[in-house]
Scaffold this motif. Structure first.
Motif, PDB file in Angstrom:
ATOM      1  N   TYR A 194     -87.306 -21.395   3.981  1.00  0.00           N
ATOM      2  CA  TYR A 194     -87.813 -21.918   5.242  1.00  0.00           C
ATOM      3  C   TYR A 194     -87.256 -21.028   6.343  1.00  0.00           C
ATOM      4  O   TYR A 194     -86.073 -21.104   6.690  1.00  0.00           O
ATOM      5  CB  TYR A 194     -87.359 -23.369   5.432  1.00  0.00           C
ATOM      6  N   ILE A 196     -86.103 -19.334   9.642  1.00  0.00           N
ATOM      7  CA  ILE A 196     -85.626 -19.781  10.957  1.00  0.00           C
ATOM      8  C   ILE A 196     -85.197 -18.556  11.750  1.00  0.00           C
ATOM      9  O   ILE A 196     -85.100 -17.457  11.210  1.00  0.00           O
ATOM     10  CB  ILE A 196     -84.449 -20.782  10.837  1.00  0.00           C
ATOM     11  N   GLU A 202     -87.684 -27.529  14.739  1.00  0.00           N
ATOM     12  CA  GLU A 202     -86.373 -28.077  14.394  1.00  0.00           C
ATOM     13  C   GLU A 202     -86.449 -28.859  13.081  1.00  0.00           C
ATOM     14  O   GLU A 202     -87.466 -29.463  12.761  1.00  0.00           O
ATOM     15  CB  GLU A 202     -85.874 -28.996  15.502  1.00  0.00           C
ATOM     16  N   SER A 203     -85.316 -28.852  12.348  1.00  0.00           N
ATOM     17  CA  SER A 203     -85.297 -29.471  11.020  1.00  0.00           C
ATOM     18  C   SER A 203     -85.648 -30.953  11.062  1.00  0.00           C
ATOM     19  O   SER A 203     -86.264 -31.479  10.139  1.00  0.00           O
ATOM     20  CB  SER A 203     -83.929 -29.278  10.369  1.00  0.00           C
ATOM     21  N   LYS A 204     -85.284 -31.659  12.150  1.00  0.00           N
ATOM     22  CA  LYS A 204     -85.583 -33.094  12.212  1.00  0.00           C
ATOM     23  C   LYS A 204     -87.085 -33.367  12.288  1.00  0.00           C
ATOM     24  O   LYS A 204     -87.551 -34.424  11.863  1.00  0.00           O
ATOM     25  CB  LYS A 204     -84.860 -33.744  13.386  1.00  0.00           C
ATOM     26  N   ALA A 206     -89.331 -31.327  10.832  1.00  0.00           N
ATOM     27  CA  ALA A 206     -89.901 -30.899   9.550  1.00  0.00           C
ATOM     28  C   ALA A 206     -89.192 -31.585   8.390  1.00  0.00           C
ATOM     29  O   ALA A 206     -89.373 -31.211   7.234  1.00  0.00           O
ATOM     30  CB  ALA A 206     -89.803 -29.383   9.403  1.00  0.00           C
ATOM     31  N   PHE A 207     -88.390 -32.608   8.702  1.00  0.00           N
ATOM     32  CA  PHE A 207     -87.515 -33.223   7.698  1.00  0.00           C
ATOM     33  C   PHE A 207     -88.289 -33.801   6.527  1.00  0.00           C
ATOM     34  O   PHE A 207     -87.967 -33.538   5.367  1.00  0.00           O
ATOM     35  CB  PHE A 207     -86.654 -34.319   8.343  1.00  0.00           C
ATOM     36  N   LEU A 210     -89.868 -31.059   4.240  1.00  0.00           N
ATOM     37  CA  LEU A 210     -88.855 -30.305   3.492  1.00  0.00           C
ATOM     38  C   LEU A 210     -88.148 -31.196   2.478  1.00  0.00           C
ATOM     39  O   LEU A 210     -87.818 -30.756   1.365  1.00  0.00           O
ATOM     40  CB  LEU A 210     -87.839 -29.688   4.452  1.00  0.00           C
ATOM     41  N   ASN A 211     -87.925 -32.450   2.841  1.00  0.00           N
ATOM     42  CA  ASN A 211     -87.286 -33.382   1.924  1.00  0.00           C
ATOM     43  C   ASN A 211     -88.178 -33.649   0.713  1.00  0.00           C
ATOM     44  O   ASN A 211     -87.697 -33.753  -0.427  1.00  0.00           O
ATOM     45  CB  ASN A 211     -86.969 -34.696   2.643  1.00  0.00           C
ATOM     46  N   SER A 214     -88.064 -30.649  -1.568  1.00  0.00           N
ATOM     47  CA  SER A 214     -86.773 -30.487  -2.253  1.00  0.00           C
ATOM     48  C   SER A 214     -86.697 -31.289  -3.546  1.00  0.00           C
ATOM     49  O   SER A 214     -85.824 -31.040  -4.379  1.00  0.00           O
ATOM     50  CB  SER A 214     -85.631 -30.888  -1.321  1.00  0.00           C
ATOM     51  N   SER A 221     -82.881 -22.776   3.995  1.00  0.00           N
ATOM     52  CA  SER A 221     -83.150 -22.125   5.288  1.00  0.00           C
ATOM     53  C   SER A 221     -82.758 -20.656   5.200  1.00  0.00           C
ATOM     54  O   SER A 221     -81.712 -20.315   4.644  1.00  0.00           O
ATOM     55  CB  SER A 221     -82.357 -22.813   6.399  1.00  0.00           C
TER      56      SER A 221
END
Length: 556
Positions: A194, A196, A202-204, A206-207, A210-211, A214, A221
Motif C-alpha cells: 500500500y 504511501i 489516511e489509513s483510517k 482505507a481501514f 485494508l483490513n 489482510s 505500507s
C-alpha cells in the motif's frame, strides 16, 4: 412350469444385478441433468479442494423451519455442498438451526452478529397477514483452527423482493464457498504494497478495505521516500510485492518515484490505481456549502499515456446518482447529487458480475487510447446514458440541488457513457524508453513482462466513512443507510489481479432458478382451489355416465 423354463434367465438377471452392485462400490459418478449445469463444479473450484488432506468442517446455519424462498436457497446450498463432499471425503457438513440453541432470540442475534453473521429479516405474507421471520443465511468453514464466514444470501441494492435476492444468491454460491476454501487452505499468502508518501488516503479512511485484504493477503505500507537515497534498493524491495495499491494520491510523484513504479510494472508487477484528478471533496461541500474543483497534477500523465489510458480533468455528472441527506429546515430529506454517479455494473467481466451498484464521488473520466497495441483494454465501470461533463476549475454549490429537473435540464445530460474504471492487461512499454533516466538502474527494461493494471478515476472508491472516529464498512453510507458495491468491486479487482487459478471466473456462471409468483398465488388462490376440487369431480361424473351408457348399450 414357467419357473423351470426361465430359471436360466432368472439366474443370469440375479448375477447381473449383484455384479452391478459390487461394481458400483468401486466406480462412482454423478450426472448433472440441469440445463445450466449449476451442480457441475468449475475446474478452479475443483483444484481448490481436491488436494485437501485434512478434515475441513462446514457448519450451515440455514436450517430448520424456513420461509418458502429460503427453502429454495437451503436446497441449492445442500446440493452444491454434496458436490464438494463427493469430490473430497475430508469435507464434513453440519446443518445447525441456531434457534434451537437458545430461547432468547435477541441474545442469539447479538452473538451471531459478533461473528459477522447478521440475520436477515423476512416479511411473510399469508392469508392477508404479514409477519416477520428471522433467518441466518450463513455458513462457517473451519480448517486447521482457521475459520471463514460464508454469506449465503447476497444483498442487492436494486433488488426489491426476497425471491430475486435468493436467485442472485444461488448464482453466487459456488464462488462464495470456493473462495472461502481457498482462504482457509492457502498458507503462502501473496504480498500487497500500500504505497504511501504522496499524500495518499489516511489509513483510517482505507481501514476497512485494508483490513479485509489482510485476512487473505499480507498487506504492508510501502513508502517511495527512500528512492532519493537508495533507488535500486527501493525498487528491489518493491519487486518483492505481488501487487501495489495507489489510493488517492494528492501530491505529485517525482521522476525518481515514477521510474521505480514504472520498472516495477515492467517486471510484471500488478497495480491498482485509484486516482482523483480533481480537488473537489464532499467534506468541504457539507462544511462550507460549496467546494472548488480544481485540476490536480500528479505528474503521472505521461506514464498513463504510455500505458494506454488518460484520466481527464473534467467532472462527470450523471442523472442516475446516489443520494445525499440535507436538512430543509424541518427534517432531513434525501436528494440526488448528480456529481456522485451510481454505476450499475454489467455482466461482461467477472470482476463486476453480480455486484451492487458502485458509488463514485466527484469522479473524472478515463480515455482508453490506441497507444499500446499489445495491451488488452476492458472498460469495467461507466456512467449511464444520461451523462454530462463539466470542465475544471468549477465552483460547486449545494444550491445546485434546487435546480428544477425538467426536459430542458435533462437535455444537458447528452454525453455518451463515460468510462470510470478500466482493466489493462499485456506487455507495457516503459515510460522512460528513449528518455534520460532519473538514476542508473542495474537492469533497465523497455518492454515489460505480462502485467495487469486496474485504474479508477476516483480515489474515494476506497474511502470508508467514520462514526465517532471509528471506521465503518466500506460502501456503507451512514446518512442514507444504503450499502453500495465499492468494497466488493475492489475486492474482486484485487482477487483478479492476484488470482492464478481463475477462481473469479466462477462469478460469471449463470444460474436460473424458477420461482413461484407469490402475489399471483395470493390473487388466484380461490380460482385454483375450485379448479382442483370441482373439475376432478366433474370429470369423474362424466366418466361414470359414459361408462354406464356404453355398458347398458352393450349388454341390453
Amino acid at each position: 412350469m414357467w419357473f423351470k423354463k426361465n430359471i436360466v434367465s432368472i439366474a443370469i438377471a440375479l448375477v447381473a444385478v449383484i455384479a452391478i452392485n459390487m461394481l458400483s462400490n468401486f466406480v462412482f459418478t454423478r450426472f448433472d441433468m440441469t440445463q445450466d449445469k449449476r451442480y457441475t463444479l468449475s475446474k478452479a473450484s475443483k483444484s481448490t479442494i481436491e488436494n485437501i488432506d485434512d478434515l475441513i468442517t462446514i457448519d450451515v446455519y440455514l436450517a430448520g423451519n424456513l420461509p418458502a424462498e429460503f427453502q429454495r436457497l437451503q436446497i441449492e446450498t445442500k446440493q452444491l455442498l454434496e458436490e464438494f463432499t463427493a469430490l473430497n471425503s475430508n469435507i464434513v457438513v453440519n446443518y445447525v438451526d441456531p434457534k434451537t440453541l437458545t430461547d432468547d432470540i435477541d441474545q442469539l442475534i447479538g452473538q451471531m452478529s459478533q461473528f459477522g453473521m447478521v440475520p436477515a429479516k423476512v416479511d411473510i405474507r399469508e392469508n392477508g397477514k404479514t409477519s416477520q421471520e428471522i433467518v441466518f443465511p450463513w455458513a462457517e468453514i473451519i480448517y486447521n483452527k482457521k475459520g471463514k464466514v460464508v454469506p449465503l444470501l447476497k444483498n442487492n441494492l436494486l433488488t426489491q423482493s426476497t425471491v430475486e435476492r435468493v436467485n442472485n444468491s444461488v448464482q453466487h454460491l459456488e464462488y462464495a464457498f470456493a473462495n472461502a476454501f481457498k482462504t482457509v487452505i492457502e498458507n503462502n499468502a501473496k504480498n500487497i504494497a500500500y504505497l504511501i508518501g504522496n499524500g495518499q488516503l489516511e489509513s483510517k479512511y482505507a481501514f476497512d478495505f485494508l483490513n479485509t485484504l489482510s485476512k487473505n493477503y499480507r498487506v504492508t505500507s510501502f513508502t517511495l521516500d527512500s528512492v532519493q537515497i537508495q533507488p535500486n534498493k527501493t525498487l528491489d524491495q518493491l519487486k518483492k510485492f505481488d501487487l501495489a495499491i495507489v489510493a488517492k494520491p494528492t501530491e505529485a510523484f517525482s521522476d525518481s518515484e515514477k521510474y521505480v513504479v514504472d520498472q516495477y510494472i515492467m517486471n510484471g508487477g500488478k497495480s491498482l490505481w485509484l486516482v482523483d484528478k480533481t480537488t473537489a471533496e464532499m467534506d468541504s461541500l457539507f462544511l462550507q456549502q460549496k467546494t472548488l474543483g480544481m485540476p490536480r497534477d500528479l505528474n503521472l500523465k505521461d506514464m498513463f499515456f504510455q500505458y494506454g489510458f488518460r484520466i481527464n480533468p473534467v467532472l462527470v455528472k450523471d442523472m442516475y446518482a446516489s443520494d445525499i441527506m440535507l436538512n430543509d429546515g424541518k427534517q432531513f430529506n434525501r436528494y440526488p447529487w448528480f456529481y456522485n454517479p451510481l454505476v450499475i455494473p454489467g455482466k461482461h467481466h467477472e470482476i463486476i458480475n453480480n455486484i451492487n451498484p458502485v458509488k463514485f464521488e466527484f469522479t473524472t473520466n478515463i480515455d482508453l487510447l490506441k497507444q499500446g497495441i499489445n495491451i488488452k483494454k476492458t472498460p469495467l465501470l461507466h456512467s449511464s446514458q444520461l451523462t454530462a461533463t463539466v470542465g475544471l476549475p468549477k465552483l460547486i454549490s449545494l444550491n445546485e440541488i434546487s435546480q428544477t429537473v425538467n426536459k430542458e435540464f435533462a437535455s444537458k445530460f447528452n454525453k455518451k457513457p463515460q468510462v470510470l474504471a478500466a482493466l489493462l492487461e499485456g506487455k507495457f512499454t516503459s515510460t522512460f524508453k528513449n528518455r534520460i533516466k532519473p538514476f542508473k538502474l542495474k537492469k533497465h527494461i523497455d518492454e515489460g513482462n505480462d502485467a495487469k493494471i486496474i485504474v479508477a478515476a476516483d480515489g474515494d472508491l476506497v474511502k470508508n466513512q467514520l462514526n465517532k472516529g471509528e471506521p465503518l464498512a466500506l460502501g456503507f453510507d451512514k446518512y442514507t443507510g444504503q450499502t453500495y458495491g465499492n468494497k466488493e468491486f475492489l475486492e474482486n479487482a484485487v482477487n483478479y489481479l492476484l488470482d492464478d487459478t481463475g477462481l473469479l471466473k466462477v462469478r460469471n456462471k449463470e444460474v436460473k432458478i424458477p420461482q413461484l409468483d407469490v402475489e399471483r398465488i395470493a390473487s388466484e388462490k380461490r380460482k385454483w382451489q375450485i379448479i382442483n376440487m370441482v373439475i376432478p369431480l366433474i370429470l369423474l361424473a362424466v366418466f361414470g355416465f359414459v361408462y354406464n351408457y356404453i355398458r347398458k348399450k352393450k349388454y341390453t
